[in-house]
Design an enzyme around this catalytic site. Structure first.
Site, PDB file in Angstrom:
ATOM      1  N   CYS A  85       0.829  -1.202   0.000  1.00 13.96           N
ATOM      2  CA  CYS A  85       0.000   0.000   0.000  1.00 13.96           C
ATOM      3  C   CYS A  85       0.872   1.264   0.000  1.00 13.96           C
ATOM      4  O   CYS A  85       1.532   1.558  -0.994  1.00 13.96           O
ATOM      5  CB  CYS A  85      -0.975  -0.040   1.167  1.00 13.96           C
ATOM      6  N   HIS A 145      -3.828  -5.507   1.264  1.00 12.49           N
ATOM      7  CA  HIS A 145      -3.512  -5.829   2.655  1.00 12.49           C
ATOM      8  C   HIS A 145      -3.947  -7.271   2.922  1.00 12.49           C
ATOM      9  O   HIS A 145      -4.973  -7.715   2.430  1.00 12.49           O
ATOM     10  CB  HIS A 145      -4.246  -4.892   3.608  1.00 12.49           C
TER      11      HIS A 145
END
Length: 490
Positions: A338, A436
């Site tokens: 991310c 994630h």
């Protein structure tokens, strides 16, 4: 159907174990046949989870929902504060970004958020038999009492009885509990019906007089003296300090494969690291401030960040950028998750000041991509597989910004529906992804470990979390008066 009973756990301070106790109680009462829902009116954490509605809540509430055997909902944590600086935070209300506010401005904003909190609480009470409410920070923060929605303000507004939790492991627990009683206004103190002393180590009988002294000085019922629970290490941590407490302070050796992780000021969603930390063949090395990158590590992971440009500046201030580039020249692997993925590119632009002052900076240049922060936040659960080997993967996206460039032609993952995610360098040694939970799936984690030259283990991460929750529930059954706690719920 009458509204569910509710009981609130507040603490003498932050990190006294409220989140873990609520999770354990949720599992214990669920095993007794009750329909339980967790609820935290206001949370402050950069460790968040995506709900089925496509919103975000604190990771602790998602774990508590799992303990109760239900899907997490935005109504379990209607106000989530995600710090972006020392004095400001993004305000998420019922799962969606509501505003960005400095600390003083947020104090003025709180009364306007109470209707959202009460709405979410009412929704949970309508569908459950018991709502377990978790307070935030310290119950004794009388300087923040006006407009409070997290502790006594919520308790008084909903007539929810409170059990106060103190942490004996940090010392001064008698003074913490008795002192809380002393500073609270009488009307607030009257909402507290009992107390729990958490994280006892050693001979519990030595604190019997302490429990009696607290009860005598407060008038509150002693409801549990809970020994330290080692299995907590297998459960997701709520904040970065918990993460550091979970991981070793320095490399432990033993021939294990080293994976280094810079711990940046606004690190987020760091439970991405938990499955790797649990692997016996992996030594996860947290890089604290002032610590150089180990020269013999096989992989560097740049984790998520709530303020990517600011955290990239912090990484450079530590000299870790130089270390990472040297690691790369030696043939080492680098993975960005991310915000860490965004840092690996050539450039990061934040023209609208989404995460800080407007501007643009050069990235580390390890991937030929550029990121522009802006647009709607991407919040969704996803499934797919890694492009290189077809190994299944599942997780969630939680980011603002779009990343593009030549290296995205080599995506790391192919998600359901054919959508590509991430980028891989031409030689395959550097990769980034917005996903994630990359290492949660056992097969995906095993594939990464094998590529690093280590031996995957028989560790089953999801089963380990479930076993830890069951163990925690049994632990609380032994050391808390669950019948008395349930009688207190109103």
């Amino acid at each position: 159907m009458s509204p569910a009973r509710a009981l609130m756990l507040q603490g003498t301070g932050s990190s006294v174990g409220k989140s873990l106790l609520v999770a354990g109680l949720a599992r214990a009462y669920t095993r007794r046949g009750l329909a339980v829902r967790p609820f935290k009116p206001q949370n402050m954490s950069n460790n968040a989870a995506v709900t089925a509605e496509g919103g975000e809540i604190g990771r602790a509430q998602a774990l508590q929902a799992r303990a109760a055997g239900v899907e997490p909902s935005v109504h379990m944590n209607p106000v989530l504060l995600k710090p972006q600086s020392e004095t400001g935070a993004q305000v998420v209300v019922q799962g969606r970004v509501h505003a960005t506010a400095r600390a003083r401005d947020y104090q003025a904003m709180k009364p306007s958020l109470l209707p959202y909190v009460l709405d979410s609480f009412a929704r949970l009470r309508a569908e459950a038999g018991l709502v377990l409410v978790e307070g935030a920070g310290s119950a004794s923060e009388i300087n923040l009492r006006d407009g409070d929605i997290a502790n006594m303000g919520f308790s008084r507004a909903t007539d929810t009885p409170v059990v106060l939790v103190g942490d004996i492991d940090r010392g001064g627990v008698i003074a913490s509990l008795v002192g809380t009683r002393a500073v609270l206004p009488p009307e607030d103190a009257a909402m507290i019906r009992g107390f729990i002393v958490n994280r006892m180590r050693g001979d519990a009988s030595l604190f019997a007089d302490g429990m009696a002294a607290i009860a005598a000085r407060t008038g509150w019922a002693p409801l549990g003296l809970v020994p330290f629970f080692p299995g907590a290490r297998r459960l997701p941590a709520e904040d970065a300090q918990d993460l550091l407490d979970h991981l070793p302070a320095s490399p432990g050796g033993g021939g294990r494969c080293r994976v280094a992780v810079p711990i940046l000021p606004r690190i987020s969603n760091f439970d991405d690291l938990d499955p790797l930390a649990a692997e016996p063949g992996i030594e996860l090395v947290p890089l604290r401030s002032g610590t150089p990158l180990p020269a013999d590590c096989a992989l560097v992971i740049l984790p998520g960040s709530k303020a990517t440009i600011a955290d990239l500046a912090a990484l450079r201030a530590e000299g870790w950028d130089v270390d990472i580039l040297a690691h790369r020249r030696r043939g080492g692997a680098v993975l960005g998750l991310c915000g860490g993925y965004q840092m690996l590119g050539r450039r990061i632009a934040d023209p609208d000041g989404m995460e800080g002052p407007p501007g643009a900076v050069d990235g580390l240049g390890l991937l030929d991509v550029e990121t522009v922060l802006g647009g709607d936040k991407s919040l969704r659960r996803v499934t797919g597989a890694s492009v290189a080997d077809g190994v299944p993967v599942a997780g969630y996206e939680m980011h603002i910004g779009r990343t593009a460039g030549p290296d995205t032609a080599r995506p790391l993952l192919r998600l359901a529906g054919g959508r590509a995610d991430g980028a891989v360098s031409a030689d395959g040694r550097v990769a980034g992804t917005y996903l994630h939970g990359l290492f949660t799936a056992d097969a995906q984690r095993a594939a990464w470990i094998a590529r690093l030259g280590a031996a995957p283990s028989a560790h089953r991460h999801e089963a380990s979390v479930e076993a830890a929750l069951d163990g925690l529930a049994a632990h609380l059954e032994r050391h808390c008066d669950l019948d008395a706690l349930l009688r207190l719920a109103a």
